[in-house]
Design a protein around this motif. Structure first.
Motif, PDB file in Angstrom:
ATOM      1  N   ILE A 197       0.841  -1.209   0.000  1.00 14.99           N
ATOM      2  CA  ILE A 197       0.000   0.000   0.000  1.00 14.99           C
ATOM      3  C   ILE A 197       0.870   1.250   0.000  1.00 14.99           C
ATOM      4  O   ILE A 197       0.606   2.210  -0.750  1.00 14.99           O
ATOM      5  CB  ILE A 197      -0.945  -0.003   1.217  1.00 14.99           C
ATOM      6  CG1 ILE A 197      -1.970  -1.130   1.096  1.00 14.99           C
ATOM      7  CG2 ILE A 197      -1.660   1.346   1.357  1.00 14.99           C
ATOM      8  CD1 ILE A 197      -2.793  -1.355   2.348  1.00 14.99           C
ATOM      9  N   SER A 198       1.914   1.258   0.823  1.00 13.40           N
ATOM     10  CA  SER A 198       2.805   2.414   0.897  1.00 13.40           C
ATOM     11  C   SER A 198       3.506   2.661  -0.440  1.00 13.40           C
ATOM     12  O   SER A 198       3.610   3.811  -0.893  1.00 13.40           O
ATOM     13  CB  SER A 198       3.850   2.198   1.998  1.00 13.40           C
ATOM     14  OG  SER A 198       4.757   3.263   2.054  1.00 13.40           O
ATOM     15  N   TYR A 199       3.972   1.590  -1.067  1.00  9.59           N
ATOM     16  CA  TYR A 199       4.627   1.730  -2.369  1.00  9.59           C
ATOM     17  C   TYR A 199       3.636   2.243  -3.415  1.00  9.59           C
ATOM     18  O   TYR A 199       3.980   3.102  -4.243  1.00  9.59           O
ATOM     19  CB  TYR A 199       5.199   0.377  -2.813  1.00  9.59           C
ATOM     20  CG  TYR A 199       6.565   0.060  -2.245  1.00  9.59           C
ATOM     21  CD1 TYR A 199       6.987   0.615  -1.046  1.00  9.59           C
ATOM     22  CD2 TYR A 199       7.432  -0.812  -2.894  1.00  9.59           C
ATOM     23  CE1 TYR A 199       8.234   0.312  -0.519  1.00  9.59           C
ATOM     24  CE2 TYR A 199       8.682  -1.117  -2.380  1.00  9.59           C
ATOM     25  CZ  TYR A 199       9.078  -0.549  -1.191  1.00  9.59           C
ATOM     26  OH  TYR A 199      10.316  -0.841  -0.674  1.00  9.59           O
ATOM     27  N   TYR A 200       2.430   1.719  -3.383  1.00  5.72           N
ATOM     28  CA  TYR A 200       1.421   2.146  -4.354  1.00  5.72           C
ATOM     29  C   TYR A 200       1.082   3.626  -4.186  1.00  5.72           C
ATOM     30  O   TYR A 200       0.907   4.346  -5.170  1.00  5.72           O
ATOM     31  CB  TYR A 200       0.154   1.294  -4.208  1.00  5.72           C
ATOM     32  CG  TYR A 200      -0.918   1.633  -5.224  1.00  5.72           C
ATOM     33  CD1 TYR A 200      -0.886   1.069  -6.495  1.00  5.72           C
ATOM     34  CD2 TYR A 200      -1.942   2.521  -4.913  1.00  5.72           C
ATOM     35  CE1 TYR A 200      -1.852   1.393  -7.448  1.00  5.72           C
ATOM     36  CE2 TYR A 200      -2.914   2.846  -5.847  1.00  5.72           C
ATOM     37  CZ  TYR A 200      -2.861   2.279  -7.113  1.00  5.72           C
ATOM     38  OH  TYR A 200      -3.824   2.609  -8.043  1.00  5.72           O
ATOM     39  N   GLN A 201       0.987   4.065  -2.939  1.00  2.00           N
ATOM     40  CA  GLN A 201       0.681   5.470  -2.682  1.00  2.00           C
ATOM     41  C   GLN A 201       1.825   6.374  -3.128  1.00  2.00           C
ATOM     42  O   GLN A 201       1.594   7.515  -3.528  1.00  2.00           O
ATOM     43  CB  GLN A 201       0.397   5.676  -1.193  1.00  2.00           C
ATOM     44  CG  GLN A 201      -0.909   5.050  -0.725  1.00  2.00           C
ATOM     45  CD  GLN A 201      -1.121   5.167   0.773  1.00  2.00           C
ATOM     46  OE1 GLN A 201      -0.163   5.337   1.543  1.00  2.00           O
ATOM     47  NE2 GLN A 201      -2.373   5.081   1.201  1.00  2.00           N
ATOM     48  N   THR A 202       3.049   5.855  -3.058  1.00  3.45           N
ATOM     49  CA  THR A 202       4.214   6.635  -3.497  1.00  3.45           C
ATOM     50  C   THR A 202       4.308   6.658  -5.013  1.00  3.45           C
ATOM     51  O   THR A 202       4.517   7.716  -5.623  1.00  3.45           O
ATOM     52  CB  THR A 202       5.509   6.033  -2.920  1.00  3.45           C
ATOM     53  OG1 THR A 202       5.417   5.984  -1.499  1.00  3.45           O
ATOM     54  CG2 THR A 202       6.715   6.863  -3.332  1.00  3.45           C
ATOM     55  N   LEU A 203       4.149   5.483  -5.609  1.00  2.00           N
ATOM     56  CA  LEU A 203       4.206   5.341  -7.071  1.00  2.00           C
ATOM     57  C   LEU A 203       3.415   4.088  -7.437  1.00  2.00           C
ATOM     58  O   LEU A 203       3.845   2.981  -7.113  1.00  2.00           O
ATOM     59  CB  LEU A 203       5.668   5.203  -7.540  1.00  2.00           C
ATOM     60  CG  LEU A 203       5.900   5.159  -9.045  1.00  2.00           C
ATOM     61  CD1 LEU A 203       5.620   6.520  -9.667  1.00  2.00           C
ATOM     62  CD2 LEU A 203       7.329   4.724  -9.349  1.00  2.00           C
ATOM     63  N   PRO A 204       2.252   4.238  -8.057  1.00  2.00           N
ATOM     64  CA  PRO A 204       1.406   3.074  -8.350  1.00  2.00           C
ATOM     65  C   PRO A 204       2.145   1.921  -9.023  1.00  2.00           C
ATOM     66  O   PRO A 204       1.910   0.759  -8.687  1.00  2.00           O
ATOM     67  CB  PRO A 204       0.322   3.662  -9.263  1.00  2.00           C
ATOM     68  CG  PRO A 204       0.189   5.081  -8.793  1.00  2.00           C
ATOM     69  CD  PRO A 204       1.605   5.507  -8.464  1.00  2.00           C
TER      70      PRO A 204
END
Length: 245
Positions: A197-204
């Motif tokens: 989730i954190s990675y997706y919020q940073t860069l999908p």
């Protein structure tokens, strides 16, 4: 050496799997199970220490590179340094653990397994593929965060690796099948979801790339529960060894 053994040897070398290891199995006193409080505190303390050490390493990378004239480096050099760093951290995170984190397929092979369980060689191969996806996605997050190592997504990532190493000690090294069940759920699986989730919020794109890691850990969690059910269903907490009781 035939091709199968060559592949097995190569994969085990990359993933640090050591087939010839001494038996460190904890044999719980199931007739009179007692919570091993000392072991629980050791797991907790070692995990916190590893997260702190790896977070410190992220800070050290920013500190060291802050003194480096990155503009004078060849094009792509910073990216290569970051990828090499993330590869080492991903494949050898256990170097920062205070626990015995020997990788050994013997534990899995010695257990009664469900019919759908993957063969032992599948695990290092899958983990090696997952490691590549982790490195790529983490590099993308690092780039998106302005080439900063000490940032929340990467701190969450090293915490995830640390929790996975602690689970490895509990399951693979010590053979505590019961304690491994809640640990794999609240440790590697839950933290993988948080990292994704954190990675997706940073860069999908980074979130999608690391998603297979979460899917694999969901499968590994189901397998861990199945192994516990098929092999005695010991208590879901560390039990004092018969040698200590």
């Amino acid at each position: 050496m035939n091709r199968k053994n060559l592949v097995k040897s190569g994969v085990n070398t990359v993933m640090g799997v050591n087939e010839a290891t001494r038996d460190t199995t904890i044999r719980p006193d199931l007739a009179n199970p007692q919570w091993d409080k000392a072991a629980t505190l050791i797991y907790l303390g070692a995990t916190i220490a590893q997260i702190a050490a790896m977070t410190g390493l992220l800070w050290a990378m920013d500190f060291a590179l802050g003194y480096l004239d990155t503009a004078a480096l060849p094009q792509g050099a910073m990216g290569a340094i970051a990828c090499a760093f993330f590869a080492v951290v991903t494949l050898r995170s256990r170097f920062f653990s205070l626990l015995d984190n020997t990788r050994n397929s013997g534990r899995y092979q010695s257990l009664q397994r469900p019919g759908w369980a993957p063969p032992p060689l599948a695990f290092p191969i899958v983990w090696m593929s997952i490691a590549v996806l982790r490195v790529v996605s983490t590099y993308l997050v690092w780039s998106a965060m302005g080439q900063t190592f000490l940032c929340l997504p990467l701190i969450l990532y090293v915490a995830h690796l640390s929790l996975g190493d602690t689970w490895n000690t509990i399951f693979t090294v010590e053979g505590r099948l019961g304690a491994a069940v809640p640990m794999v759920i609240v440790g590697p699986l839950l933290s993988a979801a948080v990292v994704t989730i954190s990675y997706y919020q940073t860069l999908p794109l980074a979130g999608w790339i690391i998603l297979p890691s979460l899917v694999w850990l969901a499968i590994a969690t189901a397998l861990c529960i199945s192994l516990w059910r098929l092999n005695g269903q010991e208590p879901l907490y560390p039990v004092v060894s018969t040698a200590e009781s």
